[in-house]
Design a protein around this motif. Structure first.
Motif, short mmCIF file in Angstrom:
data_model
loop_
_atom_site.label_atom_id
_atom_site.label_comp_id
_atom_site.label_asym_id
_atom_site.label_seq_id
_atom_site.Cartn_x
_atom_site.Cartn_y
_atom_site.Cartn_z
N ASP A 151 0.83 -1.21 0.00
CA ASP A 151 0.00 0.00 0.00
C ASP A 151 0.86 1.26 0.00
OD1 ASP A 151 -2.20 -1.67 0.08
OD2 ASP A 151 -2.59 -1.37 2.22
N ALA A 152 2.01 1.20 0.66
CA ALA A 152 2.87 2.38 0.76
C ALA A 152 3.42 2.81 -0.59
CB ALA A 152 4.03 2.09 1.72
N PHE A 153 3.69 1.84 -1.46
CA PHE A 153 4.35 2.16 -2.73
C PHE A 153 3.49 1.84 -3.95
CE2 PHE A 153 7.81 1.52 0.31
CZ PHE A 153 8.53 2.70 0.13
N ALA A 154 2.21 1.59 -3.75
CA ALA A 154 1.34 1.19 -4.85
C ALA A 154 1.28 2.21 -5.97
CB ALA A 154 -0.07 0.90 -4.32
N ASP A 155 1.44 3.49 -5.64
CA ASP A 155 1.34 4.54 -6.65
C ASP A 155 2.70 5.05 -7.11
OD1 ASP A 155 2.11 5.72 -4.32
OD2 ASP A 155 0.71 7.42 -4.44
N VAL A 162 8.09 -3.67 -5.12
CA VAL A 162 8.04 -4.29 -3.80
C VAL A 162 7.89 -5.79 -3.96
CG1 VAL A 162 6.82 -4.42 -1.61
CG2 VAL A 162 7.02 -2.22 -2.78
N VAL A 163 8.83 -6.55 -3.43
CA VAL A 163 8.78 -8.01 -3.47
C VAL A 163 8.68 -8.50 -2.04
CG1 VAL A 163 9.93 -10.14 -4.15
CG2 VAL A 163 10.15 -8.09 -5.57
N PRO A 171 -0.30 -4.76 -5.69
CA PRO A 171 -0.40 -3.78 -6.78
C PRO A 171 0.40 -4.21 -8.00
CG PRO A 171 1.14 -3.01 -5.13
CD PRO A 171 0.54 -4.28 -4.59
N ALA A 172 0.30 -3.43 -9.05
CA ALA A 172 1.00 -3.76 -10.30
C ALA A 172 2.51 -3.76 -10.12
CB ALA A 172 0.59 -2.77 -11.39
N ASN A 173 3.02 -2.96 -9.20
CA ASN A 173 4.46 -2.90 -8.97
C ASN A 173 4.91 -3.78 -7.81
OD1 ASN A 173 3.28 -1.35 -6.97
ND2 ASN A 173 4.96 0.13 -6.88
N GLY A 174 4.07 -4.74 -7.44
CA GLY A 174 4.41 -5.63 -6.33
C GLY A 174 4.38 -7.09 -6.74
N ARG A 175 5.00 -7.90 -5.90
CA ARG A 175 4.99 -9.35 -6.13
C ARG A 175 5.07 -10.04 -4.78
NH1 ARG A 175 5.84 -12.24 -10.86
NH2 ARG A 175 6.18 -14.47 -10.52
#
Length: 215
Positions: free
Chosen positions: A72-76, A82-83, A97-101
């Protein structure tokens, strides 16, 4: 007392003190299974992107909330990937999010060379592994020895201690930014760990003991 007592850490992560003569500070003796680099990692590390590793406990303590707070902290933020490794938590319920795994297990040694910061539950193993790679740590302790490990991260100037009760996306993001400013402290610990000798130093200390076999 034993003729040799091996301590798998080293100053400055260990508090400075006068050590008994039988104590050998050999640094971490980390091990993990040999595994190839994840095939998706290259695509997650574009130019200008930072990797934030989130590592939760292998013993269930409901710390999957740590992964969610980081997502949630880096979703935008398109410049951060974020892994999260969640070996014992409920990975299926995470909002990724799209930038997470999110993964059950990944050898951290494949990710840490690319990481700008590591968010951990304060476990001694993964926290020292991150510091051994020169990666600053945000330690969010949940219990047991984790509170003391998080305190050492803070005292050593190698990251940030974030109390669990303050765990929120905004606090996580701010803690990561502060931790990244303390990369020099993490690298200092990494150098100290290397100088301590690790498994080779531990083996040497054991092999130096007088043989107890009859002659």
């Amino acid at each position: 007392r034993p003729p040799v007592l091996l301590a798998l850490t080293a100053e400055p992560f260990e508090y400075s003190r006068a050590w008994p003569t039988n104590v050998r500070l050999v640094g971490p003796c980390a091990w993990e299974p040999d595994a190839p680099e994840p095939d998706w990692l290259a695509g997650a590390l574009g130019p200008g992107r930072s990797l934030v590793l989130v590592a939760t406990s292998s013993e269930y303590q409901a710390d999957e909330v740590l992964a969610q707070a980081a997502f949630d902290a880096f979703a935008d933020d398109p410049n951060v990937t974020v892994v999260a490794t969640v070996p014992s938590g409920r990975i299926e319920g995470l909002r990724v999010p799209a930038n997470g795994r999110a993964e059950r297990f990944l050898p951290h040694g494949r990710l840490l060379p690319h990481a700008a910061a590591a968010i951990t539950h304060g476990g001694m193993g993964v926290t020292q592994k991150a510091l051994a790679a020169g990666v600053p740590v945000v330690a969010v302790p949940f219990g047991r020895d984790q509170l003391e490990v998080a305190r050492r991260v803070e005292v050593a100037g190698a990251g940030v201690r974030l109390p669990r009760k303050r765990l929120a996306p905004e606090a996580v993001r701010a803690a990561v930014e502060t931790a990244r400013e303390r990369t020099a402290g993490a690298r200092s610990i990494a150098a100290a760990f290397r100088a301590a000798g690790g498994p080779e130093a531990a083996a040497t200390a054991i092999e130096s003991l007088p043989s107890s076999r009859p002659t």
